[in-house]
Design a protein around this motif. Sequence first.
Motif, PDB file in Angstrom:
ATOM      1  N   ILE A 183     -38.682 -71.697 -26.636  1.00  0.00           N
ATOM      2  CA  ILE A 183     -39.959 -71.388 -25.986  1.00  0.00           C
ATOM      3  C   ILE A 183     -41.038 -72.342 -26.512  1.00  0.00           C
ATOM      4  CG2 ILE A 183     -41.697 -69.564 -25.673  1.00  0.00           C
ATOM      5  CD1 ILE A 183     -38.860 -69.030 -24.412  1.00  0.00           C
ATOM      6  N   GLY A 184     -40.986 -72.585 -27.834  1.00  0.00           N
ATOM      7  CA  GLY A 184     -41.975 -73.474 -28.451  1.00  0.00           C
ATOM      8  C   GLY A 184     -41.918 -74.873 -27.850  1.00  0.00           C
ATOM      9  N   ALA A 185     -40.685 -75.388 -27.642  1.00  0.00           N
ATOM     10  CA  ALA A 185     -40.544 -76.745 -27.091  1.00  0.00           C
ATOM     11  C   ALA A 185     -41.057 -76.799 -25.653  1.00  0.00           C
ATOM     12  CB  ALA A 185     -39.080 -77.171 -27.157  1.00  0.00           C
ATOM     13  N   SER A 186     -40.752 -75.749 -24.865  1.00  0.00           N
ATOM     14  CA  SER A 186     -41.234 -75.709 -23.471  1.00  0.00           C
ATOM     15  C   SER A 186     -42.757 -75.732 -23.434  1.00  0.00           C
ATOM     16  CB  SER A 186     -40.781 -74.424 -22.775  1.00  0.00           C
ATOM     17  OG  SER A 186     -39.451 -74.506 -22.405  1.00  0.00           O
ATOM     18  N   LEU A 187     -43.353 -74.913 -24.317  1.00  0.00           N
ATOM     19  CA  LEU A 187     -44.820 -74.825 -24.303  1.00  0.00           C
ATOM     20  C   LEU A 187     -45.455 -76.107 -24.842  1.00  0.00           C
ATOM     21  CD1 LEU A 187     -45.438 -71.113 -25.389  1.00  0.00           C
ATOM     22  CD2 LEU A 187     -45.322 -72.084 -23.093  1.00  0.00           C
ATOM     23  N   ALA A 188     -44.811 -76.713 -25.856  1.00  0.00           N
ATOM     24  CA  ALA A 188     -45.350 -77.961 -26.418  1.00  0.00           C
ATOM     25  C   ALA A 188     -45.368 -79.047 -25.346  1.00  0.00           C
ATOM     26  CB  ALA A 188     -44.505 -78.396 -27.611  1.00  0.00           C
ATOM     27  N   GLU A 189     -44.310 -79.063 -24.530  1.00  0.00           N
ATOM     28  CA  GLU A 189     -44.233 -80.065 -23.461  1.00  0.00           C
ATOM     29  C   GLU A 189     -45.359 -79.847 -22.442  1.00  0.00           C
ATOM     30  OE1 GLU A 189     -40.971 -79.828 -20.620  1.00  0.00           O
ATOM     31  OE2 GLU A 189     -40.461 -81.886 -21.134  1.00  0.00           O
ATOM     32  N   ALA A 190     -45.580 -78.568 -22.094  1.00  0.00           N
ATOM     33  CA  ALA A 190     -46.647 -78.262 -21.126  1.00  0.00           C
ATOM     34  C   ALA A 190     -48.023 -78.604 -21.699  1.00  0.00           C
ATOM     35  CB  ALA A 190     -46.579 -76.788 -20.742  1.00  0.00           C
ATOM     36  N   LEU A 191     -48.197 -78.382 -23.003  1.00  0.00           N
ATOM     37  CA  LEU A 191     -49.481 -78.722 -23.642  1.00  0.00           C
ATOM     38  C   LEU A 191     -49.702 -80.234 -23.615  1.00  0.00           C
ATOM     39  CD1 LEU A 191     -49.328 -76.281 -26.691  1.00  0.00           C
ATOM     40  CD2 LEU A 191     -51.157 -76.317 -24.991  1.00  0.00           C
ATOM     41  N   ARG A 192     -48.617 -80.975 -23.845  1.00  0.00           N
ATOM     42  CA  ARG A 192     -48.725 -82.437 -23.854  1.00  0.00           C
ATOM     43  C   ARG A 192     -49.181 -82.945 -22.479  1.00  0.00           C
ATOM     44  NH1 ARG A 192     -45.430 -85.967 -22.270  1.00  0.00           N
ATOM     45  NH2 ARG A 192     -43.706 -84.510 -22.040  1.00  0.00           N
ATOM     46  N   VAL A 193     -48.658 -82.310 -21.404  1.00  0.00           N
ATOM     47  CA  VAL A 193     -49.062 -82.698 -20.044  1.00  0.00           C
ATOM     48  C   VAL A 193     -50.581 -82.552 -19.882  1.00  0.00           C
ATOM     49  CG1 VAL A 193     -48.878 -82.012 -17.608  1.00  0.00           C
ATOM     50  CG2 VAL A 193     -46.829 -82.155 -19.016  1.00  0.00           C
ATOM     51  N   GLY A 194     -51.128 -81.543 -20.548  1.00  0.00           N
ATOM     52  CA  GLY A 194     -52.578 -81.326 -20.464  1.00  0.00           C
ATOM     53  C   GLY A 194     -53.337 -82.018 -21.576  1.00  0.00           C
ATOM     54  N   ARG A 235     -46.853 -71.305 -19.995  1.00  0.00           N
ATOM     55  CA  ARG A 235     -46.531 -72.705 -19.699  1.00  0.00           C
ATOM     56  C   ARG A 235     -47.427 -73.234 -18.573  1.00  0.00           C
ATOM     57  NH1 ARG A 235     -40.731 -74.318 -17.466  1.00  0.00           N
ATOM     58  NH2 ARG A 235     -41.678 -73.236 -15.715  1.00  0.00           N
ATOM     59  N   ALA A 236     -47.692 -72.362 -17.588  1.00  0.00           N
ATOM     60  CA  ALA A 236     -48.514 -72.800 -16.456  1.00  0.00           C
ATOM     61  C   ALA A 236     -49.972 -73.035 -16.864  1.00  0.00           C
ATOM     62  CB  ALA A 236     -48.438 -71.770 -15.334  1.00  0.00           C
ATOM     63  N   ILE A 237     -50.476 -72.215 -17.780  1.00  0.00           N
ATOM     64  CA  ILE A 237     -51.901 -72.380 -18.135  1.00  0.00           C
ATOM     65  C   ILE A 237     -52.098 -73.400 -19.263  1.00  0.00           C
ATOM     66  CG2 ILE A 237     -52.648 -70.108 -17.319  1.00  0.00           C
ATOM     67  CD1 ILE A 237     -52.519 -69.104 -20.187  1.00  0.00           C
ATOM     68  N   ALA A 238     -50.986 -73.850 -19.864  1.00  0.00           N
ATOM     69  CA  ALA A 238     -51.101 -74.785 -20.996  1.00  0.00           C
ATOM     70  C   ALA A 238     -51.903 -76.045 -20.658  1.00  0.00           C
ATOM     71  CB  ALA A 238     -49.713 -75.146 -21.519  1.00  0.00           C
ATOM     72  N   PRO A 239     -51.694 -76.668 -19.490  1.00  0.00           N
ATOM     73  CA  PRO A 239     -52.491 -77.883 -19.205  1.00  0.00           C
ATOM     74  C   PRO A 239     -53.920 -77.575 -18.753  1.00  0.00           C
ATOM     75  CG  PRO A 239     -50.416 -77.830 -17.935  1.00  0.00           C
ATOM     76  CD  PRO A 239     -50.652 -76.463 -18.464  1.00  0.00           C
ATOM     77  N   LYS A 240     -54.337 -76.315 -18.853  1.00  0.00           N
ATOM     78  CA  LYS A 240     -55.661 -75.866 -18.406  1.00  0.00           C
ATOM     79  C   LYS A 240     -55.939 -76.264 -16.956  1.00  0.00           C
ATOM     80  CE  LYS A 240     -58.103 -75.141 -22.670  1.00  0.00           C
ATOM     81  NZ  LYS A 240     -59.135 -75.514 -23.588  1.00  0.00           N
ATOM     82  N   PRO A 241     -55.096 -75.788 -16.023  1.00  0.00           N
ATOM     83  CA  PRO A 241     -55.330 -76.136 -14.620  1.00  0.00           C
ATOM     84  C   PRO A 241     -56.559 -75.408 -14.093  1.00  0.00           C
ATOM     85  CG  PRO A 241     -53.641 -74.459 -14.776  1.00  0.00           C
ATOM     86  CD  PRO A 241     -53.995 -74.830 -16.187  1.00  0.00           C
ATOM     87  N   LYS A 242     -57.116 -75.930 -13.020  1.00  0.00           N
ATOM     88  CA  LYS A 242     -58.262 -75.253 -12.394  1.00  0.00           C
ATOM     89  C   LYS A 242     -57.780 -74.149 -11.468  1.00  0.00           C
ATOM     90  CE  LYS A 242     -61.720 -77.542 -14.047  1.00  0.00           C
ATOM     91  NZ  LYS A 242     -62.233 -76.916 -15.247  1.00  0.00           N
TER      92      LYS A 242
END
Length: 439
Positions: A294-305, A345-352
Motif C-alpha cells: 500500500i505504501g509503494a502504491s501511495l508513494a507512486e501516486a504522491l510522486r505524480v503530484g 491514491r486518487a487524492i494523493a496528487p491533489k486533483p481538483k
Amino acid sequence: RLDEVDLPERVARQYPFELSGGMRQRVALAASLASNPQILIGDEPTTALDVTTQREMLDLLERIQGERDMALLLITHDLGIARERANRILVMYAGRLVESGEGADVFTHAQHPYTAGLRDSDPPLKHRLVLLPAIAGSVPRPSEVAVGCVFAPRCDRADDRCRTDTPELNGTTSQVACWKPITKADTPHLIQIATDVQAQNTGTDLVVVKAVSKRFSPSAPLALDNVDISIRLGEAVGIVGESGSGKTTLARCLIGLESFESGNISWMINAPMAQRAQIVFQDPTSALNPAMTIGASLAEALRVGQRDKSEVPALLQLVGLPAEYARRRPHGLSGGEQQRVAIARAIAPKPKLLICDEPVSSLDVSVQAQILNLMNSIIKEMGIALLFITHDLAVVRQVVSRVYVMNNGRVVESGTMENVLLSPQHEYTRQLFSSVAGK
Ligand code: SF4
C-alpha cells in the motif's frame, strides 16, 4: 414457459447475447420453474439489473409465486427489497443467523445490534443525513471468527459474556441471537437530517463539457449524445442513470481515457491531467496492484503530484487507516479498507476533481456508510470537486448538491438534488425514482 415469464415466443430462437439483462434473467427464471419446484431460491436475482427492470422482475416473481403457491427464498443485500417484498426476514452475519421475524418489523423493531446497524446505515432517499450512522470495523473473514458472539468486535453493547459464550437464536414469533438484545426501553439512535447543501449557482467553472457525442463503432448507437455538463470548483455533482446510459463513458472522456467524435471538454485550469482529475472505480481489488505494498502504491501516486513519499502516513490517516498499513498488500485488507486506499491514491496528487464511479456498489451497507462519510469529509477538507456516478439514488442523495440524469447517452434532466428528487420533470426521472424499492 416463456409466456409465464412475459417473454415473446421468438426468444426461444435467440441466443443469450441477443437479449437484455432483464430478459436473460427471465429466461433463467423460466428454466428454474420448468421442474415445478415447491420452493424457488433467488440469489440476488436483481442485483445486476437497473432499478426499473429490477421492479418488473420482482413484480414478476411475486406474481408467479402467488399463481403457483410456491415458496420463495429471496437472498439479497438490499434492505429495501427485503423490506418491501418479504413476509419473513432472516438476517445473517459472518455465516450465522442473528435475527429473524415478520417482514419489515425486523428492521423497524430490530433487536440485534447488527440488524439495527444495517437499518441505520442504509442511506435514506427522502433526506440527506449530516452523518450516516456506520458500524465501525468490517465483517470478519471465516478464519477470523473466534468463540463468543461473532458480532462482538463491532458491537458497542458487548461485554465479557459476549466474548466467551456464543448466543443461540431465541424467541417465538421473532428470534434473536444476542445476550443483550435491543428493547423498546433503549434510546433510539438519533439521526441528524441535513439541510440540503445548496447547489452553487455561481462560482468558477472547473470543467465544461459541451455537446460531446461519441459512438463505439460506426454502426453502434450513440454512447454519448450531445452531452452538456459543467462542474464548478469545489462542487459535488452527481450523474445518475441505469447501466448503458453513458455515465462511465462520460467520466472516461473527462479524464482522457476515451476519445469522442464531436463537442469539446474545456478545463479552466492549467495543470497536468493527473492534477486535474483522478478516478476511483467500483472494484478496489482490481484497481490496486496486488504486487505492490500500500505504501509503494501511495508513494507512486504522491510522486505524480510532485509530493514526497514521507506523506504516506498522513495520507493513510486522512482516509482513516493506521500508518502500519503502508507495509501491507491489498489482499490483506477488507473491501472497505481497499476502497479507502483507492481514495487515498486518487487524492494523493491533489486533483481538483475526484471522479467516483460506483465507488460503494460492491460494499456491504455498513461499510458503504463509512466510505460515504469519508468522501464527504475529504471533499470538504480538501476543497476538491466531486463527480459521483451511480445508479443508486439514495447513495447520491447523501453526497451531491446537483445532479444530472442520463438515459441512452443523453442528459434528460439536471438540477439541484432536492428539486430533481421532489419534482422530477422528465418521465424517465420520475420512473427512476418511483422504482426504488422500500424507500
Ligand atoms: S451478544 Fe453481545 S456482542 Fe453480540 S450482538 Fe448481542 S450485545 Fe452485541
